[in-house]
Design a protein around this motif. Sequence first.
Motif, PDB file in Angstrom:
ATOM      1  N   ASN A  58       0.844  -1.208   0.000  1.00  0.00           N
ATOM      2  CA  ASN A  58       0.000   0.000   0.000  1.00  0.00           C
ATOM      3  C   ASN A  58       0.871   1.247   0.000  1.00  0.00           C
ATOM      4  N   ASN A  59       1.942   1.234   0.821  1.00  0.00           N
ATOM      5  CA  ASN A  59       2.856   2.377   0.874  1.00  0.00           C
ATOM      6  C   ASN A  59       3.581   2.555  -0.458  1.00  0.00           C
ATOM      7  N   LEU A  60       4.039   1.436  -1.044  1.00  0.00           N
ATOM      8  CA  LEU A  60       4.742   1.508  -2.323  1.00  0.00           C
ATOM      9  C   LEU A  60       3.809   1.997  -3.430  1.00  0.00           C
ATOM     10  N   ASP A  61       2.546   1.606  -3.326  1.00  0.00           N
ATOM     11  CA  ASP A  61       1.563   2.069  -4.315  1.00  0.00           C
ATOM     12  C   ASP A  61       1.400   3.577  -4.239  1.00  0.00           C
ATOM     13  N   ARG A  62       1.420   4.131  -3.017  1.00  0.00           N
ATOM     14  CA  ARG A  62       1.304   5.584  -2.871  1.00  0.00           C
ATOM     15  C   ARG A  62       2.518   6.306  -3.461  1.00  0.00           C
ATOM     16  N   PHE A  63       3.663   5.598  -3.483  1.00  0.00           N
ATOM     17  CA  PHE A  63       4.854   6.160  -4.125  1.00  0.00           C
ATOM     18  C   PHE A  63       4.781   6.023  -5.644  1.00  0.00           C
ATOM     19  N   GLY A  64       3.766   5.306  -6.133  1.00  0.00           N
ATOM     20  CA  GLY A  64       3.600   5.154  -7.572  1.00  0.00           C
ATOM     21  C   GLY A  64       4.395   4.016  -8.173  1.00  0.00           C
ATOM     22  N   LEU A  65       4.829   3.044  -7.345  1.00  0.00           N
ATOM     23  CA  LEU A  65       5.596   1.913  -7.880  1.00  0.00           C
ATOM     24  C   LEU A  65       4.691   1.011  -8.715  1.00  0.00           C
ATOM     25  N   PRO A  66       5.007   0.802  -9.984  1.00  0.00           N
ATOM     26  CA  PRO A  66       4.164  -0.033 -10.840  1.00  0.00           C
ATOM     27  C   PRO A  66       4.034  -1.460 -10.302  1.00  0.00           C
ATOM     28  N   GLY A  67       2.807  -1.974 -10.294  1.00  0.00           N
ATOM     29  CA  GLY A  67       2.560  -3.356  -9.894  1.00  0.00           C
ATOM     30  C   GLY A  67       2.397  -3.573  -8.407  1.00  0.00           C
ATOM     31  N   ALA A  68       2.626  -2.530  -7.592  1.00  0.00           N
ATOM     32  CA  ALA A  68       2.513  -2.701  -6.138  1.00  0.00           C
ATOM     33  C   ALA A  68       1.084  -3.054  -5.742  1.00  0.00           C
ATOM     34  N   ASP A  69       0.100  -2.461  -6.430  1.00  0.00           N
ATOM     35  CA  ASP A  69      -1.298  -2.736  -6.106  1.00  0.00           C
ATOM     36  C   ASP A  69      -1.654  -4.203  -6.355  1.00  0.00           C
ATOM     37  N   LEU A  70      -1.183  -4.763  -7.454  1.00  0.00           N
ATOM     38  CA  LEU A  70      -1.485  -6.161  -7.777  1.00  0.00           C
ATOM     39  C   LEU A  70      -0.792  -7.118  -6.810  1.00  0.00           C
TER      40      LEU A  70
END
Length: 297
Positions: A79-91
């Motif tokens: 979730n934190n990495l997704d907020r940083f915009g890291l591709p694929g973190a959400d999946l």
Amino acid sequence: MDEELSKTPILSASFDSLLSEVRHLSPRDRIASMIKISYRNEEEIDGIQKQERLLMEILPLSSGKRRKEILFQLVTLYNNLDRFGLPGADLKGLKWIEMLETNHSLSQKEEWRVNEMKALLLNEVGNQDEFLPIWYKLLKQYRETDRSKDVGKCLLTIANHFVMLEDYDNALPLYKEAYQLALKHEFVDLEKASGIMLIKHLCGAGYYSESLEYYNKIRVNQEIAFNSSVQNEVIKSYIELNKSDSARLYLVERLLLEGGDKIFLNCMMAETYIPEGQEDSAFIFLAILPTLKAWKF
């Protein structure tokens, strides 16, 4: 050892040196130490990714409650990495959530936590069909169990989503409910968040008088009074209601108070004269901007 690790920057050579010592501990102590490291509040993406790698290292060594804790923390990191915009973190986060739900029994609180994280990640991947039903289910459960703060969080989350869709008919009642809930339980942060959203989106939806009513109720809160978005909506509401004099009185009040953005407020003051065709009066306020900028710096 744990205390040294907690004080050492996670991306430093000294941290790596300490970590090599941790890897020689017994599996039980190693797992405990690395889980503790994963809870550190890392503010850079590289630090969070290092926490992720540490958890992946101990995941095969864990079982039972420890394994469940590691999976929960992995989802939090994604979730934190997704907020940083890291591709694929959400999946990746959704993958670990599925593993949690499939292989572990969850308490009611754990189930709520999983569903909240799942909803956030589903929203990121654009799965709106599942996003809203999860939040409405959580809202119902939080109401049934008298979890008022969580009810407020759900109301704001759902309302914000409707605003994104420009569906003010559904969003505004939720903001109003959140605001009343905040008043009832004296939730200061919720009162501020819901109040600002009401002022902003009532104005955006064309309910100018009601927007001003809410502003007058909560203007004693200085954080709200000096919020530039709020100030903008108040001025817009007065102008749309053909109350330019009221807009100017409001701006004078703001200008006389400490903490206001003088440049922004003077620009707004100039704008109140434009609809009335008083360009000369508008120019007076625009002309003093260079002086204000020089004074500011």
